[in-house]
Design a protein around this motif. Structure first.
Motif, short mmCIF file in Angstrom:
data_model
loop_
_atom_site.label_atom_id
_atom_site.label_comp_id
_atom_site.label_asym_id
_atom_site.label_seq_id
_atom_site.Cartn_x
_atom_site.Cartn_y
_atom_site.Cartn_z
N ALA A 197 -71.40 12.98 -55.58
CA ALA A 197 -71.35 13.34 -56.99
C ALA A 197 -71.88 12.19 -57.83
O ALA A 197 -71.37 11.07 -57.75
N THR A 198 -72.91 12.47 -58.61
CA THR A 198 -73.34 11.53 -59.64
C THR A 198 -72.50 11.77 -60.89
O THR A 198 -71.64 12.67 -60.92
N ILE A 199 -72.73 10.98 -61.92
CA ILE A 199 -71.96 11.17 -63.16
C ILE A 199 -72.19 12.57 -63.71
O ILE A 199 -71.24 13.24 -64.15
N GLU A 200 -73.43 13.04 -63.67
CA GLU A 200 -73.71 14.37 -64.22
C GLU A 200 -73.03 15.47 -63.40
O GLU A 200 -72.53 16.44 -63.97
N VAL A 201 -73.02 15.33 -62.08
CA VAL A 201 -72.32 16.31 -61.24
C VAL A 201 -70.83 16.29 -61.53
O VAL A 201 -70.17 17.35 -61.58
N GLU A 202 -70.26 15.10 -61.72
CA GLU A 202 -68.84 15.00 -62.03
C GLU A 202 -68.53 15.60 -63.41
O GLU A 202 -67.47 16.23 -63.59
N ILE A 203 -69.44 15.44 -64.37
CA ILE A 203 -69.25 16.08 -65.68
C ILE A 203 -69.20 17.60 -65.51
O ILE A 203 -68.32 18.27 -66.08
N TYR A 204 -70.12 18.13 -64.72
CA TYR A 204 -70.14 19.58 -64.45
C TYR A 204 -68.84 20.02 -63.76
O TYR A 204 -68.24 21.03 -64.13
N ARG A 205 -68.39 19.26 -62.78
CA ARG A 205 -67.17 19.64 -62.05
C ARG A 205 -65.95 19.60 -62.97
O ARG A 205 -65.10 20.51 -62.93
N GLN A 206 -65.84 18.57 -63.81
CA GLN A 206 -64.70 18.47 -64.71
C GLN A 206 -64.71 19.56 -65.77
O GLN A 206 -63.65 20.11 -66.12
N ALA A 207 -65.89 19.90 -66.27
CA ALA A 207 -65.97 20.89 -67.36
C ALA A 207 -65.88 22.32 -66.86
O ALA A 207 -65.18 23.16 -67.46
N VAL A 208 -66.55 22.65 -65.75
CA VAL A 208 -66.64 24.04 -65.29
C VAL A 208 -65.55 24.39 -64.29
O VAL A 208 -64.87 25.41 -64.42
N ASN A 209 -65.36 23.52 -63.29
CA ASN A 209 -64.39 23.84 -62.23
C ASN A 209 -62.96 23.52 -62.62
O ASN A 209 -62.04 24.31 -62.36
N LEU A 210 -62.74 22.36 -63.25
CA LEU A 210 -61.39 21.93 -63.60
C LEU A 210 -61.05 22.19 -65.07
O LEU A 210 -59.87 22.06 -65.44
N PHE A 211 -62.03 22.48 -65.88
CA PHE A 211 -61.85 22.71 -67.32
C PHE A 211 -61.13 21.54 -67.99
O PHE A 211 -60.31 21.71 -68.89
N ASN A 212 -61.45 20.34 -67.53
CA ASN A 212 -60.88 19.12 -68.10
C ASN A 212 -61.89 18.55 -69.10
O ASN A 212 -62.62 17.60 -68.81
N LEU A 213 -61.95 19.15 -70.28
CA LEU A 213 -62.99 18.82 -71.25
C LEU A 213 -62.91 17.40 -71.79
O LEU A 213 -63.95 16.77 -71.99
N PRO A 214 -61.72 16.83 -72.06
CA PRO A 214 -61.70 15.43 -72.54
C PRO A 214 -62.31 14.45 -71.54
O PRO A 214 -63.07 13.57 -71.92
N VAL A 215 -62.00 14.59 -70.24
CA VAL A 215 -62.58 13.70 -69.24
C VAL A 215 -64.08 13.95 -69.12
O VAL A 215 -64.88 13.00 -69.01
N ALA A 216 -64.49 15.22 -69.16
CA ALA A 216 -65.92 15.54 -69.09
C ALA A 216 -66.66 14.94 -70.28
O ALA A 216 -67.78 14.41 -70.13
N ALA A 217 -66.06 15.02 -71.46
CA ALA A 217 -66.71 14.46 -72.66
C ALA A 217 -66.80 12.94 -72.58
O ALA A 217 -67.82 12.35 -72.96
N THR A 218 -65.75 12.28 -72.06
CA THR A 218 -65.78 10.83 -71.93
C THR A 218 -66.84 10.40 -70.92
O THR A 218 -67.58 9.42 -71.14
N LEU A 219 -66.94 11.12 -69.81
CA LEU A 219 -68.00 10.84 -68.85
C LEU A 219 -69.38 11.05 -69.48
O LEU A 219 -70.32 10.30 -69.19
N SER A 220 -69.49 12.04 -70.35
CA SER A 220 -70.76 12.28 -71.04
C SER A 220 -71.14 11.10 -71.92
O SER A 220 -72.32 10.71 -71.97
N LEU A 221 -70.16 10.52 -72.60
CA LEU A 221 -70.45 9.35 -73.43
C LEU A 221 -70.91 8.17 -72.57
O LEU A 221 -71.82 7.43 -72.96
N ILE A 222 -70.28 8.00 -71.43
CA ILE A 222 -70.71 6.92 -70.53
C ILE A 222 -72.14 7.16 -70.07
O ILE A 222 -72.97 6.24 -70.04
#
Length: 400
Positions: free
Chosen positions: A242-267
């Protein structure tokens, strides 16, 4: 009297033109506000104020959890290795395009760009058709040597990710380095050889330092593309990578953990901005090399056996890297259990499961073309307006 009316009319036209131009210049600003700053602000809000107040728990979770540090480390080192391999393989190709003139050179260089513009899904299918468990290469080896299992197991490994990244970015490095190299005079390299330097010493101590701006620029651009890789890692790498982008996708789509996905997006955005700033600096160095000459006066035709081996060997390497996955994809689409068939193409027009999401090929092609043309129109119009704005601003500063 007539002159008065003409002057008034001219004045009104100039005022209307002025207001229209001001409104036109506002279009790029509105575009950036709606489609860049507003989403970026929403990401900031979701990262640090998901409930309305300041909340840094998502950022703290990223720092405390070693999983996200491993994701960042994998993203970085796979991009670095992919970049090193791509540059190492592109340098010999850049040499023949910079120093030789041979038949079909322009066409080959143009066709080599094709992998860079292919969709990720197509590339993933191409590598699966060539190197997958049921791919052409494994099928031939199993048939020739009577093997019970596929001997090549690259699916869901780091190796197939690296191969796909090389496939994608080879043409980028080839074009940047060869375009710079073809205008560099070989005088210093020849002088070093006359003073006793071997060809290898002349290359590493003279040519490589002269090529440094192009090599650094190509490396930065390839690293950015590999660092932000998504589809290649997701499809070919599987769940293990998993790269950062793959982890963003996993957090947002699979886990629906939007705050973590958004923070990863900022990074990810921060890293991308920093890398693009470095790339822009290296590009400015490429724009002012010393003592360039016309490429036509520096290139030679293929005459000797050594020239034929150098050019032929590099072209064969390009064919192996860039053409074999696509050829495997074509062959797999035309070859079934009983030999040559067009059955797979006929299936494109049949909705066997009665799916509501089935789209006929003609409609899919029309949708893709319409979206592409609309995007081109918007990009050209907005880009032209921005160029006019920047040109006008520079001319005003020059007058002052």
């Amino acid at each position: 009297m007539t002159k008065t009316y003409v002057s008034r009319f001219t004045h009104h036209v100039s005022r209307i033109t002025f207001h229209v131009s001001r409104f036109t210049f506002l279009l790029p600003i509105l575009f950036f506000i709606l489609f860049y700053f507003y989403p970026l602000g929403a990401i900031f809000k979701l990262s640090f104020a998901p409930a309305g107040g300041l909340d840094t728990s998502a950022l703290a979770k990223l720092v405390r959890n070693s999983h996200y540090l491993r994701v960042l480390w994998f993203t970085t080192w796979q991009a670095a290795v992919s970049t090193l391999l791509t540059i190492a393989l592109a340098l010999p190709g850049a040499y023949i395009f910079a120093r030789y003139d041979f038949a079909g050179k322009a066409a080959i260089k143009a066709v080599s760009t094709l992998p860079f513009v292919l969709p990720t899904v197509v590339v993933a299918n191409a590598f699966t058709a060539l190197l997958g468990p049921r791919g052409l290469l494994n099928g031939w080896l199993m048939a020739w040597f009577n093997l019970p299992h596929p001997p090549i197991q690259l699916t869901h490994t780091i190796w197939i990710i690296l191969l796909a990244h090389i496939f994608y970015n080879y043409s980028v490095a080839l074009r940047i380095i060869s375009s710079y190299w073809q205008n560099l005079p070989p005088d210093l390299e020849h002088a070093a050889k006359m003073l006793g330097a071997s060809p290898a010493q002349a290359f590493w101590r003279v040519t490589v330092p002269l090529l440094k701006p192009a090599i650094v620029a190509a490396s930065m651009l390839v690293f950015i593309f590999c660092f932000t890789s998504f589809g290649v890692v997701l499809i070919l790498g599987g769940a293990k990578f998993a790269t950062i982008e793959v982890e963003i996708y996993r957090q947002a789509v699979n886990l629906f953990n939007l705050p973590v996905a958004a923070t990863l997006s900022l990074i990810q955005i921060g890293f991308t901005f920093g890398l693009m700033w470095l790339y822009t600096r290296t590009q400015s160095n490429m724009a002012r090399p010393a003592k360039l000459k016309s490429s036509r006066t520096l290139q030679r035709t293929v005459r000797t056996a050594t020239d034929r081996r150098i050019v032929g060997g590099n072209l064969a390497l390009m064919l192996l890297m860039l053409a074999t996955p696509l050829l495997a994809l074509v062959l797999r689409s035309l070859w079934g259990e009983n030999g040559f068939t067009l059955a797979f193409y006929r299936e494109l027009f049949i909705n066997r499961r009665g799916s509501l999401f089935f789209v006929p090929p003609a409609e899919a092609v029309f949708n893709s073309t319409a979206i592409a043309l609309t995007t081109v129109i918007f990009a050209v119009v907005l880009g032209s307006i921005i160029v006019l704005m920047l040109t006008d601003a520079r001319s005003r500063r020059a007058r002052w």
